[in-house]
Design a protein around this motif. Structure first.
Motif, PDB file in Angstrom:
ATOM      1  N   UNK A 173       0.830  -1.207   0.000  1.00  0.00           N
ATOM      2  CA  UNK A 173       0.000   0.000   0.000  1.00  0.00           C
ATOM      3  C   UNK A 173       0.866   1.260   0.000  1.00  0.00           C
ATOM      4  N   UNK A 174       1.989   1.192   0.683  1.00  0.00           N
ATOM      5  CA  UNK A 174       2.891   2.344   0.763  1.00  0.00           C
ATOM      6  C   UNK A 174       3.683   2.540  -0.515  1.00  0.00           C
ATOM      7  N   UNK A 175       4.143   1.447  -1.103  1.00  0.00           N
ATOM      8  CA  UNK A 175       5.094   1.523  -2.214  1.00  0.00           C
ATOM      9  C   UNK A 175       4.507   1.257  -3.587  1.00  0.00           C
ATOM     10  N   UNK A 189      -9.046  -9.950   8.600  1.00  0.00           N
ATOM     11  CA  UNK A 189      -9.472  -8.566   8.452  1.00  0.00           C
ATOM     12  C   UNK A 189      -8.497  -7.756   7.617  1.00  0.00           C
ATOM     13  N   UNK A 190      -7.745  -8.432   6.749  1.00  0.00           N
ATOM     14  CA  UNK A 190      -6.792  -7.752   5.864  1.00  0.00           C
ATOM     15  C   UNK A 190      -7.488  -7.432   4.544  1.00  0.00           C
ATOM     16  N   UNK A 191      -7.589  -6.153   4.242  1.00  0.00           N
ATOM     17  CA  UNK A 191      -8.305  -5.703   3.046  1.00  0.00           C
ATOM     18  C   UNK A 191      -7.733  -4.344   2.675  1.00  0.00           C
ATOM     19  N   UNK A 192      -7.010  -4.262   1.550  1.00  0.00           N
ATOM     20  CA  UNK A 192      -6.385  -2.995   1.175  1.00  0.00           C
ATOM     21  C   UNK A 192      -6.736  -2.621  -0.256  1.00  0.00           C
ATOM     22  N   UNK A 193      -6.870  -1.316  -0.478  1.00  0.00           N
ATOM     23  CA  UNK A 193      -7.074  -0.753  -1.803  1.00  0.00           C
ATOM     24  C   UNK A 193      -5.725  -0.240  -2.291  1.00  0.00           C
ATOM     25  N   UNK A 229       3.396 -11.260  -9.146  1.00  0.00           N
ATOM     26  CA  UNK A 229       3.538 -10.900  -7.739  1.00  0.00           C
ATOM     27  C   UNK A 229       4.764 -10.025  -7.527  1.00  0.00           C
ATOM     28  N   UNK A 230       4.819  -9.317  -6.414  1.00  0.00           N
ATOM     29  CA  UNK A 230       5.938  -8.407  -6.176  1.00  0.00           C
ATOM     30  C   UNK A 230       7.210  -9.162  -5.804  1.00  0.00           C
ATOM     31  N   UNK A 231       8.330  -8.470  -5.871  1.00  0.00           N
ATOM     32  CA  UNK A 231       9.566  -9.027  -5.320  1.00  0.00           C
ATOM     33  C   UNK A 231       9.418  -9.065  -3.800  1.00  0.00           C
ATOM     34  N   UNK A 232       9.655 -10.200  -3.225  1.00  0.00           N
ATOM     35  CA  UNK A 232       9.374 -10.396  -1.790  1.00  0.00           C
ATOM     36  C   UNK A 232      10.600 -10.986  -1.116  1.00  0.00           C
ATOM     37  N   UNK A 233      10.859 -10.657   0.163  1.00  0.00           N
ATOM     38  CA  UNK A 233      10.063  -9.803   1.048  1.00  0.00           C
ATOM     39  C   UNK A 233      10.292  -8.326   0.791  1.00  0.00           C
ATOM     40  N   UNK A 234       9.316  -7.538   1.214  1.00  0.00           N
ATOM     41  CA  UNK A 234       9.401  -6.088   1.065  1.00  0.00           C
ATOM     42  C   UNK A 234       9.915  -5.475   2.365  1.00  0.00           C
ATOM     43  N   UNK A 235      10.501  -4.304   2.257  1.00  0.00           N
ATOM     44  CA  UNK A 235      11.005  -3.609   3.436  1.00  0.00           C
ATOM     45  C   UNK A 235       9.839  -3.203   4.330  1.00  0.00           C
ATOM     46  N   UNK A 236       9.855  -3.567   5.615  1.00  0.00           N
ATOM     47  CA  UNK A 236       8.714  -3.282   6.487  1.00  0.00           C
ATOM     48  C   UNK A 236       8.488  -1.780   6.670  1.00  0.00           C
ATOM     49  N   UNK A 237       7.264  -1.308   6.487  1.00  0.00           N
ATOM     50  CA  UNK A 237       6.991   0.130   6.591  1.00  0.00           C
ATOM     51  C   UNK A 237       7.335   0.714   7.965  1.00  0.00           C
ATOM     52  N   UNK A 238       7.165  -0.054   9.021  1.00  0.00           N
ATOM     53  CA  UNK A 238       7.312   0.480  10.373  1.00  0.00           C
ATOM     54  C   UNK A 238       8.726   0.947  10.699  1.00  0.00           C
ATOM     55  N   UNK A 239       9.740   0.427   9.981  1.00  0.00           N
ATOM     56  CA  UNK A 239      11.114   0.684  10.408  1.00  0.00           C
ATOM     57  C   UNK A 239      11.923   1.481   9.400  1.00  0.00           C
ATOM     58  N   UNK A 240      11.282   2.094   8.444  1.00  0.00           N
ATOM     59  CA  UNK A 240      12.041   2.745   7.378  1.00  0.00           C
ATOM     60  C   UNK A 240      12.736   4.029   7.818  1.00  0.00           C
TER      61      UNK A 240
END
Length: 242
Positions: A173-175, A189-193, A229-240
């Motif tokens: 969602x961020x990137x 309950x995971x649902x993102x636009x 699919x994306x390149x995984x894993x992605x950098x976690x948003x919380x620690x950038x």
């Protein structure tokens, strides 16, 4: 913040499942290809052992307050995997168990204040020491499936799927990086636009299996063809920002 006691318990159980699978493999089985291009099953197991040593280093950094890199260099990391990949099954299994036990002891004896110390991943981003447990959990679950020895994404624990899918969707969602309009887990309950593109839905296991490249996505519902699919894993948003 994740409850590290719960995470450590889940990691213990994931490690037990991994060790049980590895314990059934023969020398011949270890020479067979894994699901990772260019790596045998022996390479995957060797990587998991060396990874346990590397995250032990990060907790040692947190314990002592003196920087200890996860790996001295990428070349040392690669050499460690190559050196162990061809060993007999019994030796490699013992190496895996010993490294996992050593990491578990380090985690269970780490002083309380040390869990908040910022350490740094091999890729360069910082995070609090407690997130090291999550990173090791990811390695164990994802690479267990990569062994191609009977364990698949369908066996991932519900707790792992909930955490990992949440982190992955937050990063997407961020990137961006995925040509999809909406991603929805039908049992969570995971649902993102995300933007323009198809709506993709399925169970958390099916969705995470596809997003991580461990499934072809055939169990998902989509009104259009699935994007890559994306390149995984992605950098976690919380620690950038660390």
């Amino acid at each position: 913040m994740e409850d590290r006691h719960v995470t450590l318990s889940e990691l213990d159980k994931a490690t037990e499942r991994l060790v049980a699978t590895v314990g059934k493999l023969t020398d011949e089985d270890l020479r067979a290809p894994s699901r990772l291009p260019g790596w045998s099953r022996g390479h995957v197991i060797a990587h998991l052992a060396r990874n346990a040593d590397s995250v032990w280093n990060l907790l040692e950094w947190a314990r002592c307050g003196v920087e200890v890199s996860q790996y001295p260099s990428n070349e040392v990391r690669e050499a460690g995997v190559i050196a162990s990949a061809g060993r007999p099954a019994a030796e490699l299994r013992e190496e895996l168990e010993l490294s996992a036990t050593r990491f578990a002891i380090q985690a269970r004896t780490l002083p309380e204040p040390a869990w908040q110390v910022t350490v740094r991943a091999r890729a360069g981003w910082g995070h609090p020491a407690w997130y090291t447990l999550n990173r090791r959990w990811r390695e164990v679950e994802a690479h267990h499936a990569d062994l191609d020895a009977g364990y698949t994404y369908a066996g991932w624990s519900p707790a792992y799927v909930r955490w990992e899918l949440g982190d992955t969707l937050a990063a997407l969602k961020l990137d961006g990086g995925l040509a999809a309009g909406r991603l929805r887990a039908t049992d969570l309950d995971h649902d993102v636009i995300l933007g323009d593109g198809p709506e993709i839905s399925g169970t958390g296991h099916e969705l995470l299996g596809w997003l991580t490249g461990r499934s072809d996505g055939s169990g998902l519902g989509a009104v259009q063809a699935l994007p890559a699919p994306p390149t995984w894993p992605l950098s976690p948003p919380d620690w950038r920002s660390l």
